[in-house]
Every structure is written in C-alpha cells, then in structure tokens.
Write an enzyme that holds these catalytic residues in place. Structure first.
Site, PDB file in Angstrom:
ATOM      1  N   HIS A  70       0.340  -4.233  -7.417  1.00 15.72           N
ATOM      2  CA  HIS A  70       0.929  -2.825  -7.639  1.00 15.72           C
ATOM      3  C   HIS A  70       0.090  -2.278  -8.902  1.00 15.72           C
ATOM      4  CE1 HIS A  70       3.973  -3.872  -4.864  1.00 15.72           C
ATOM      5  NE2 HIS A  70       4.270  -4.995  -5.705  1.00 15.72           N
TER       6      HIS A  70
ATOM      7  N   ASP B 147       0.831  -1.280  -0.051  1.00 17.25           N
ATOM      8  CA  ASP B 147       0.142   0.012   0.103  1.00 17.25           C
ATOM      9  C   ASP B 147       0.814   1.425  -0.116  1.00 17.25           C
ATOM     10  OD1 ASP B 147      -2.249  -1.615   0.143  1.00 17.25           O
ATOM     11  OD2 ASP B 147      -2.233  -1.475   2.146  1.00 17.25           O
ATOM     12  N   GLU B 148       1.865   1.150  -0.419  1.00 19.20           N
ATOM     13  CA  GLU B 148       3.119   2.431  -0.459  1.00 19.20           C
ATOM     14  C   GLU B 148       2.756   3.045  -1.896  1.00 19.20           C
ATOM     15  OE1 GLU B 148       5.453  -0.505   1.859  1.00 19.20           O
ATOM     16  OE2 GLU B 148       4.277  -0.421  -0.039  1.00 19.20           O
TER      17      GLU B 148
END
Length: 227
Positions: free
Chosen positions: A88, A54-55
């Site tokens: 991603h 979740d970055e």
C-alpha cells in the site's frame, strides 16, 4: 451458474433494478448513524478493498490521515486485517514514495499506528517497515507504533505451501502472489500456528513451539510433494 450441465453467464445489465437499489437506496435500507449520546466515535473512517488489491487504499488512508492532522486532529490508524501479499503506497509531502505491506499508512508523530489482531504479520517485513520509518526520521517509539500480540505470525513455510498448492493446481492456477497469505489465513482461522505474542516467550518455550510448528508445516509440505 450451471443449469443441467450448461454454464450460464450473467451480465450486470441484465439486472438494472439491482443497480438502481445500489445507486438510489430506499431510506428503509439505510441505517441511521449511531447516536453520539452513546459515546462512540462517529469520526471513525474505514477503507475496505473489494478487489484483490490495487484500489489505492494506502494513498486514500494517508490523505485522510494527513488531512485530519492539518486540521489539528491527531488520531489512531489501525490495520485490522490482510497480510503481506500486497503493498500500500503513499507519498508524504516532499518525500520519496513509501510502500507498507503491514503497517497502516500513518507516519505522522501525532498519529498512532496499530497492527491489529486480524493481520497476518511477517516479523521480517514488519521490522523492515519500522526501520524504514526510523531511517526517514519518523517516531517509532512503543507508544506510537503498536502491535497486537494476537496478530498471526506468518513465515516462509506459508509461502512455500502457497507455491506448492499453486503448482498442484496445474492449468487451474488462481494467480496467487505466492506470499503465503492463503495458507496463513487458513491456519489463523483454524487456530493453528504461532502468534506475535509467542515471540515474547522464554527461549525454551519459544524453541518448543517453533519446533512443533516446523514439524507441522513440514508434514503439510510433504503431503504436497514440495521440496
């Protein structure tokens, strides 16, 4: 931290000097860039996640790649680690969202996509992602999409072990995605299991290796009382 049986919790505001070092590092702590005279690529850029996903690494990687391409600078996007546990995502201009769990977020034909040897590669997921690119009209030729044969091959047995281990933890569950990343990484570090290059063995040799691996995984699952 536990002192004499009593847990002690520390908070960031108790250590302002650490934050000062991080935000205003001394010049003595900063490593000088490697000299270009060594012939190294000083334009390389890396994206590292410090959380459990979740970055926004996919989006950031895609934006950096796309930006370089607009400036006429094709390159190579390499995924050096990680596995299929998290997606991603990125959105190519004028297109629907793409989510890759294995391939790096580079779809432009002027960039090469490389799946490195540190990646936990699930063949089925990898094929799905390549087919997704093909269906979108992107170049999937072997001189553009590359896979290191030493990448670790993860499969359904790792997911089964992941679920069984999580079940055994009872009320101490860690919240695993049960995608098999933990057990697969354990096998990779222990130099057990299969590699992507094994898929290129002769049918007889591959069948023998697969049989050995299935037997090993079944023994582990039996020890976990998994079905």
């Amino acid at each position: 931290m536990v002192v004499e049986g009593v847990p002690i919790t520390y908070t960031p505001d108790q250590f302002p000097e650490i934050y000062d070092i991080l935000n205003n590092p001394s010049s003595a702590l900063v490593v000088d860039p490697v000299s270009a005279s060594l012939g190294l690529n000083l334009g390389a850029m890396g994206f590292v996640g410090k959380q459990r996903g979740d970055e926004g690494k996919g989006t950031e990687a895609y934006n950096a790649i796309h930006g370089n391409h607009v400036n006429g600078e094709p390159g190579v996007a390499v995924k050096i680690g990680g596995g299929p546990g998290a997606g991603h995502e990125f959105i190519p201009e004028g297109e629907a969202e793409i989510v890759f769990r294995l391939l790096p977020a580079a779809v432009d034909s002027s960039w090469k996509q490389v799946l490195g040897r540190g990646v936990l590669a699930h063949p089925g997921i990898l094929v799905q992602e390549i087919e997704l690119m093909e269906n979108r009209g992107y170049d999937i030729s072997s001189n553009r999409v590359m896979i290191d044969g030493a990448a670790f091959l993860t499969w359904e047995a790792h997911a089964a072990r992941d679920a069984a281990e999580e079940q055994q933890r009872g009320d101490k569950k860690i919240g695993t995605t049960k995608s098999g990343v933990g057990p697969a990484e354990s096998d990779r570090v222990a130099r057990k299991g299969l590699r992507i290059s094994d898929l290129q063995l002769s049918p007889e040799a591959l069948r023998e290796k697969v049989a050995e691996e299935v037997d090993r995984q079944n023994r582990i699952l039996d020890s976990l009382d998994a079905e």
